[in-house]
Design a protein around this motif. Sequence first.
Motif, short mmCIF file in Angstrom:
data_model
loop_
_atom_site.label_atom_id
_atom_site.label_comp_id
_atom_site.label_asym_id
_atom_site.label_seq_id
_atom_site.Cartn_x
_atom_site.Cartn_y
_atom_site.Cartn_z
N ARG A 32 14.43 47.50 -24.08
CA ARG A 32 13.70 46.22 -24.14
C ARG A 32 14.42 45.16 -23.32
N ASP A 56 4.21 46.16 -19.35
CA ASP A 56 3.71 47.42 -19.91
C ASP A 56 4.86 48.21 -20.54
N SER A 57 5.96 48.32 -19.83
CA SER A 57 7.12 49.06 -20.31
C SER A 57 7.73 48.40 -21.54
N LYS A 59 6.26 46.43 -23.73
CA LYS A 59 5.36 46.58 -24.90
C LYS A 59 5.48 47.99 -25.49
N LYS A 60 5.58 48.99 -24.64
CA LYS A 60 5.75 50.37 -25.12
C LYS A 60 7.07 50.53 -25.88
#
Length: 149
Positions: A32, A56-57, A59-60
């Motif tokens: 994160r 995107d990364s 949030k995943k």
Amino acid sequence: MEARMKGTLNPDLGTAIQHIYKAIAAGGVDHRLLSLVHLRASQINGCSPCVFASIDSAKKAGETDERLHHVVVWRETPFFTDEERAALELTEAATRIQDGAAGVTDEIWDAAADHFAEEQLSAIILEIATTNFFNRINHTIREQAGKTW
């Protein structure tokens, strides 16, 4: 705006990038935080595909919309830890090295070193450099946001 290239720059690029990301992951920095670093550098450079990809990364990896929306103004918000602030400040200083900018001062370096071990600092620095690398390629070839690589 239309992309200037339809394919990849070089077939060996994917392999090289995989090795770089493996080295970044070996540094033991929370994914994160690396996503926040990627996002901030990409915001500074105005790289829409990398802003898209980093959100995107993140949030995943479990990052919240509230924090993602405030990375651009991280200094003025209560949403980030001291560790994250040190990484974001290092990101900004290492990214803004043009036109006589001060770059990474001893004060900025010392603040980051207070929060991260050397292997973590190496990973963060490599993430910053790799992000700036991608930002420049994307600007040159007019890569579009939202494309799945």
